[in-house]
Design a protein around this motif. Structure first.
Motif: not given
Length: 104
Positions: A15-16, A18-20, A22-23, A39, A41, A49, A51
């Motif tokens: 997930y970390q 993934y979250e990076r 997503m920017s 966005w 969670k 998640y 969107e």
């Protein structure tokens, strides 16, 4: 305007990353004409998640849906390794706003 919802689960151990990634995805959405990008969670499901964004019409939605689920897109494909089950497990819906005042 069409409101688009995309929902999927992310592998808990990624997930970390993934979250990076997503920017870049959000930046690409803006470049592609998406507006009012949100966005989320899930508060009750750690790996879920969603969107939400606006597109002009159904043609823009069909084009975006195709790009977002393509392993060949240089930006949108960045999140594929993090999604549980891959792009086949992305749920994508298009909604048209209804006027509740007319119904009531």
């Amino acid at each position: 305007m069409i409101t688009v919802f995309m929902e999927y689960k992310v592998n808990p151990d990624t997930y970390q990353s993934y979250e990076r990634a997503m920017s870049s995805v959000i930046h690409e959405l803006k470049k592609s004409g998406a507006a009012d990008i949100q966005w989320y969670k899930a508060a009750d499901q750690q790996t879920l998640y969603v969107e939400c964004f606006q597109l002009l019409d159904m043609a823009a939605y069909e084009s975006m849906k195709s790009k977002r689920t393509s392993p060949d897109h240089p930006v949108y494909s960045m999140i594929q390794p993090f999604i549980t089950g891959g792009f086949e497990k992305i749920h994508c819906w298009a909604f048209e706003k209804m006027n509740a005042k007319e119904v009531l």
